[in-house]
Design an enzyme around this catalytic site. Structure first.
Site, PDB file in Angstrom:
ATOM      1  N   PHE A   1       0.833  -1.203   0.000  1.00 57.20           N
ATOM      2  CA  PHE A   1       0.000   0.000   0.000  1.00 57.20           C
ATOM      3  C   PHE A   1       0.871   1.258   0.000  1.00 57.20           C
ATOM      4  O   PHE A   1       1.856   1.342   0.742  1.00 57.20           O
ATOM      5  CB  PHE A   1      -0.902  -0.027   1.229  1.00 57.20           C
TER       6      PHE A   1
ATOM      7  N   ASN B   1      -3.819   2.152  10.040  1.00 56.75           N
ATOM      8  CA  ASN B   1      -4.577   2.666   8.903  1.00 56.75           C
ATOM      9  C   ASN B   1      -5.108   1.429   8.182  1.00 56.75           C
ATOM     10  O   ASN B   1      -4.499   0.932   7.243  1.00 56.75           O
ATOM     11  CB  ASN B   1      -3.698   3.496   7.965  1.00 56.75           C
ATOM     12  N   PRO B   2      -6.236   0.898   8.641  1.00 54.71           N
ATOM     13  CA  PRO B   2      -6.725  -0.382   8.135  1.00 54.71           C
ATOM     14  C   PRO B   2      -7.499  -0.228   6.830  1.00 54.71           C
ATOM     15  O   PRO B   2      -7.798   0.889   6.398  1.00 54.71           O
ATOM     16  CB  PRO B   2      -7.662  -0.831   9.258  1.00 54.71           C
TER      17      PRO B   2
END
Length: 282
Positions: free
Chosen positions: A100, A197-198
């Site tokens: 990510f 920060n899922p």
């Protein structure tokens, strides 16, 4: 009229090339010229300031390499995967496909966390779903805490370790492959603060083309985007801990039902961005 700049096999000024190529990116980014400059710096091995301030000339071979990167970006492939890094908290972080890409909004989470760490003397922090290590490595870099980090992606574990080494915090950044905080079950009682920060995007939400190249497990969280929070808070007690997690702007009402003890903080743009629990120092 001198038309040498358009003759194949002739060296060209890099700015002429940038102006010519930037239009290829107008449908993929709001900053086509800047992104073309950054792609040129990748090939040339110079800073963007050098391209702006120096009269750089490129060979046909170098021009071809820049054209290929611009065309790849024009296909929707993420800029920072091409560049191989993304700046976060003023630090360069390695990123690559399968990991990510950290967002500027998440810097606010780190800034809030650092304030809480300093205010309450926190020493043991967890970073759930560390990705590139942006949150955990930054927190370790700008404080004295020990960070326990996890990710379900082996690639993320590998890249986060590279970033911890890059920023000199490898001795205080411990990362393991696994879901939630399962790899640190034995140490859960020592952890004072949980950061994350899922994934919180709804299953059917439409995303920009470049975002779709990023790992889906870091983005999507079920029909309502709340699967991560639902599973995490069902499994882990927050007793005696500070919890700070990023959320979607319109998820507050749904999260109140899942985590009634939480409060919600706005970011600097006035949008609800963070879930906050303080059951350690409240």
């Amino acid at each position: 009229m001198d038309t040498r700049e358009n003759v194949p096999g002739v060296e060209r000024k890099v700015w002429d090339l940038i102006r010519e190529l930037s239009h290829k990116l107008k449908d993929i980014t709001s900053n086509p010229v800047l992104e073309t400059v950054l792609l040129a710096t990748k090939v040339l091995g110079v800073r963007k300031e050098d391209i702006i301030s120096k009269d750089i000339v490129v060979s046909p071979e170098v021009e071809n390499s820049i054209v290929k990167l611009v065309e790849r970006r024009a296909s929707g492939y993420p800029l920072h995967y091409i560049l191989g890094e993304k700046e976060f908290m003023g630090l360069p972080f390695f990123v690559e496909e399968g990991v990510f890409i950290p967002r500027p909004e998440t810097e606010e989470l780190v800034e809030i966390a650092l304030d809480l760490i300093n205010r309450y003397g926190v020493m043991m922090v967890a970073d759930v779903g560390t990705g590139s290590g942006a949150i955990g490595v930054s927190v370790a870099k700008f404080s004295e805490v020990i960070v326990f980090a996890t990710d379900v992606s082996e690639k993320a574990v590998e890249v986060s370790l590279k970033n911890a080494k890059r920023h000199g915090v490898l001795d205080r950044f411990v990362v393991k492959h696994g879901r939630f905080l399962e790899p640190f079950k034995e140490d859960y009682g020592k952890i004072e603060m949980i950061l994350s920060n899922p994934p919180y995007v709804k299953k059917n939400d439409r995303l920009p083309r470049d975002v779709l190249f990023e790992p889906p497990e870091a983005l999507f969280a079920g029909e309502d985007g709340l699967d991560f929070y639902r599973a995490f808070f069902e499994k882990y007690s927050t007793e005696g801990k500070i919890v700070l997690m990023e959320i979607g702007e319109y998820q507050v009402e749904g999260l109140k039902k899942i985590v009634p003890q939480a409060s919600f903080l706005k970011d600097t743009s006035g949008k609800y961005r963070f879930l906050y629990i303080n059951r350690r120092f409240s």
